[in-house]
Design a protein around this motif. Structure first.
Motif, PDB file in Angstrom:
ATOM      1  N   THR A 418      -7.007   2.450  -3.583  1.00 39.21           N
ATOM      2  CA  THR A 418      -7.545   1.839  -2.369  1.00 39.21           C
ATOM      3  C   THR A 418      -7.613   0.327  -2.540  1.00 39.21           C
ATOM      4  O   THR A 418      -8.174  -0.171  -3.519  1.00 39.21           O
ATOM      5  CB  THR A 418      -8.956   2.374  -2.064  1.00 39.21           C
ATOM      6  OG1 THR A 418      -8.906   3.792  -1.923  1.00 39.21           O
ATOM      7  CG2 THR A 418      -9.508   1.758  -0.795  1.00 39.21           C
ATOM      8  N   ILE A 448      -4.494   2.730   1.553  1.00 38.07           N
ATOM      9  CA  ILE A 448      -4.734   3.780   0.565  1.00 38.07           C
ATOM     10  C   ILE A 448      -3.395   4.424   0.238  1.00 38.07           C
ATOM     11  O   ILE A 448      -2.718   4.966   1.116  1.00 38.07           O
ATOM     12  CB  ILE A 448      -5.727   4.830   1.097  1.00 38.07           C
ATOM     13  CG1 ILE A 448      -7.084   4.171   1.364  1.00 38.07           C
ATOM     14  CG2 ILE A 448      -5.876   5.975   0.105  1.00 38.07           C
ATOM     15  CD1 ILE A 448      -8.107   5.083   1.984  1.00 38.07           C
ATOM     16  N   GLY A 511      -8.227   8.298   4.359  1.00 38.20           N
ATOM     17  CA  GLY A 511      -7.838   8.496   2.974  1.00 38.20           C
ATOM     18  C   GLY A 511      -7.041   9.756   2.785  1.00 38.20           C
ATOM     19  O   GLY A 511      -6.427  10.282   3.718  1.00 38.20           O
TER      20      GLY A 511
END
Length: 745
Positions: A418, A448, A511
């Motif tokens: 990240t 990400i 994510g």
């Protein structure tokens, strides 16, 4: 029956406090609490954020060990150890939280230690020793604290080096083999600088005990060390900190709540029958004990972790009205955590969570004080890398048999990176002598990247030997850029009495759900997007110096969009492992109220009371992937009522001072997942705590007790009914009593 008595006691305490007389106290001044909710020292009464500060000394005297116990001191907050100590804790504030135990995910409640972000939820399990204060900020903190603060933020501030040379040593002894050694030494280097060293070593058994004859005793041994330096000159100040931790032991054993009445016919028990402990799992297992704290499981499940890092904070005075602050922090965590998910002596569900995280973050802030305002602006950078080496061994007991078609070991190695860049600014404008307006805005750009690789170990039906086969390999990237901000109006009635309205929003980033994925199709769909929350809040902060009273209250309304929901979803294949999904599936509405009272009717007596009420915290239109409507279901881990309080009284005895405190935390019932079933539900309960501190000259003795009446409750009941015919029961902590003796020098 078990709830009636504690609830009546709670109500009696509430009514008693409400009816306390309000009268002036001669020569008594209520303490002005300083907070850092807006990244500078301010009075609690001047900040348009709902804040609950908790002093580090109060936590220590109550026997609190770590961040998972904060919920007992903060209204509308719940912190669970989730899937046993050592896995990411689940923090929930006002109905906003993440219950996933997966080590790849982040919490919607941000945590900062000494001004630095801890990153993913892996690092939110923080031991408390030599702590100055913990501040819990409620509601979105998207302007100053950025991503993943939709629910709020927890700010932990260690005690910093100061003038003087002194120290303290503390020894502790308690039930269930509780042993503690803690110490601190502060030394002035010269007139401008000082150093401080603090250490903690704690060893204990769990209050859950194991009936399995060959299983080792579950215990944990934790060692933590912190070294810090602070120097201050005419225009420059420097704070440096390094920390190290080493934890090892056998994890707390999980219990099994059977839900099968007849394993031959597969007839199910009702939720009430299952709760009675008389049912079995699909294999016919029952732990055979009526003791809530007893389990029977082959729990040879080791835990080992090493954490280390540094924090540097440099402040430079540009002029009398302005200064720069730079914060640089790095941390690394290496962890191995074995688990048993069938809660029995059988090898039906076992595995390991292997983890390495590396986190680097920097923040550069410019502070400027104007004649009618205050500006904070800055840049933020974060780079976090998570490496997972996990496996889950499913139905090994059936491996190679005719019923073993679903038996396999899933091995998954994930690399998730990240990267975040953000710019922010907040300006407080003194519009009129009695009115302040706050404007804030933050822009974040984040990416990400993920590389998820999995293999599967099965038995070849022809050769009856183990073979390892490729399962899936998914590579991808998730990019987000977003705006968050704040607008607030503070209206001062008179000094230390303020009304405020605020609108704030926050974003929790998207994510990749790198948890247990049971199919290649599931792995391809594990990418999820950002969620957003808009919050309206009206509040008041009133301090009555003559009556030595402080009263804070707030009404809040949340509009939750594209909510990330972790779902323990039953498989459409009978007897197969459940699907564990994290998806943007729903909008929610949350509204409620809370009030906190602090009152000193006399110099020796302190009264604290907090009441939280969330009548509505529900999904809007929501149908799960199996077509089951969950519309209007209540959000997990969200009690309707939360009432907490404490009563402290001090008086002189002989040549010393005795201070006695009793406190409680009441939670009404709540559900552990989105299905809202009576199987995975926690009934209302109240936890009582007590401590008696006697201090004379340089010596201090403190007797403390947590869960004084041994209340039975669970951190999590994980629903595996359609897979193993049971619920994993992660039990809370039973009664623990300890005695600490300290010497200051």
């Amino acid at each position: 029956m078990k709830q009636t008595l504690p609830l009546s006691l709670v109500c009696s305490a509430v009514l008693g406090v409400i009816n306390l007389p309000v009268f002036a106290v001669d020569d008594q001044q209520i303490e002005v609490i300083e907070v850092y909710a807006q990244k500078r020292a301010q009075s609690l009464n001047d900040v348009s954020v709902s804040i609950t500060p908790v002093k580090g000394d109060e936590l220590a005297l109550s026997g609190v060990k770590d961040s998972t116990e904060l919920g007992s001191f903060v209204t509308n907050m719940k912190v669970s150890q989730n899937a046993a100590e050592g896995t990411p804790p689940a923090i929930n504030i006002r109905g906003v939280g993440l219950l996933d135990y997966n080590t790849a995910n982040t919490s919607p409640v941000a945590m900062y230690v000494d001004g630095a972000s801890v990153g993913s939820a892996n690092n939110q399990l923080v031991n408390f020793f030599d702590i100055e204060q913990v501040e819990v900020l409620k509601g979105p903190q998207g302007t100053l604290f950025g991503r993943n603060s939709t629910g709020g933020a927890v700010l932990i501030r260690s005690k910093r080096p100061d003038a003087g040379t002194y120290g303290e040593v503390s020894l502790g002894y308690g039930s269930d083999q509780w042993r503690k050694v803690q110490g601190m030494f502060n030394a002035a280097v010269n007139d401008e600088s000082a150093v401080r060293a603090a250490l903690s070593h704690v060893k204990y058994d769990y209050t859950t005990y194991n009936l399995h004859p060959t299983a080792p005793e579950a215990n944990m041994e934790q060692s933590d060390l912190r070294l810090s330096y602070f120097g201050q000159w005419d225009k420059l100040s420097v704070y440096l900190k390094t920390n190290y931790s080493h934890w090892s032991g056998i994890v707390q054993p999980v219990g099994s709540i059977g839900t099968i009445k007849n394993p031959v016919t597969g007839e199910s028990c009702s939720a009430q029958e299952a709760a009675s402990g008389q049912c079995t799992d699909v294999f016919g297992f029952n732990d055979g004990s009526d003791d809530f704290w007893a389990v029977n499981v082959n729990n040879d499940s080791p835990h080992h972790s090493i954490g280390k890092g540094w924090t540097a904070e440099v402040e430079y005075q540009l002029s009398e009205q302005s200064h720069l602050v730079w914060i640089n922090a790095f941390s690394r965590l290496d962890r191995e955590h074995a688990f048993n998910c069938d809660g029995s002596p059988l090898q039906a569900c076992e595995g390991n969570l292997g983890l390495k995280t590396e986190l680097l973050n920097n923040e550069l802030r410019y502070h400027r004080e104007y004649e009618q305002g205050y500006l904070i602006s800055g840049l933020f950078h974060l780079d976090e890398r998570i490496y997972q080496d996990n496996y889950n061994d499913i139905l090994r007991i059936l491996r190679g048999t005719e019923n073993g078609q679903n038996s396999a070991t899933f091995m998954y190695d994930n690399a998730i990176r990240t990267k975040v860049l953000a710019a922010f600014a907040q300006y407080e404008w003194q519009w009129r002598s009695d009115t302040t307006l706050t404007f804030g805005l933050r822009y974040s750009d984040e990416a990400i990247e993920y590389d998820s690789l999995s293999h599967i170990n099965i038995v070849d039906p022809n050769s009856m030997t183990d073979v390892v086969l490729p399962f899936y390999h998914v590579i991808g990237r998730n990019d987000d850029d977003n705006l968050s901000g704040k607008f607030a109006i503070n209206y001062t009635l008179e000094p230390n009495k303020m009304l405020y309205y605020s609108f704030a929003n926050g974003v929790k980033s998207g994510g990749y759900n790198g948890g247990f994925l049971s199919s290649p199709e599931q792995a391809l769909q594990a990418d999820y997007g950002a969620e957003k929350l808009n919050a309206h809040e009206i509040g008041t902060k009133l301090q009555f110096d003559e009556q030595a009273m402080r009263f804070n209250a707030a009404l809040f309304y949340y509009d939750y969009k594209d909510q990330q929901v972790f779902m323990n979803q039953p498989s459409v294949v009978p007897g197969a492992v459940p699907l564990q999904l994290l998806e943007n599936v729903a909008d929610s509405k949350i509204y409620g109220a809370e009030a906190d009272l602090y009152y000193e009717p006399m110099e020796q007596l302190e009264v604290q009371l907090g009441i939280g009420y969330i009548p509505h915290a529900e999904f809007e239109q929501f149908v799960d992937p199996l077509g089951v409507s969950l519309t209007d279901n209540r959000l997990p881990f969200t009690s309707k009522w939360n009432i907490s309080g404490a009563l402290s009284y001090s008086h002189n005895i002989a040549s010393g001072t005795l201070k006695t405190s009793v406190g409680f935390d009441y939670q009404s019932e709540y559900y552990f997942d989105q299905q809202q079933t009576d199987y995975a539900k926690q009934d209302g309960y109240v936890l009582w705590r007590f401590n008696a501190q006697y201090e004379v000259e340089k010596w201090q003795a403190n007797l403390w007790a947590k869960n004084l009446f041994d209340e039975q409750y669970s951190h999590l009941k994980f629903d595996l009914r359609n897979f193993l015919g049971m619920l994993e029961d992660f039990k809370g902590e039973g009664r623990r009593v300890g005695l600490d003796v300290s010497y200051r020098f």
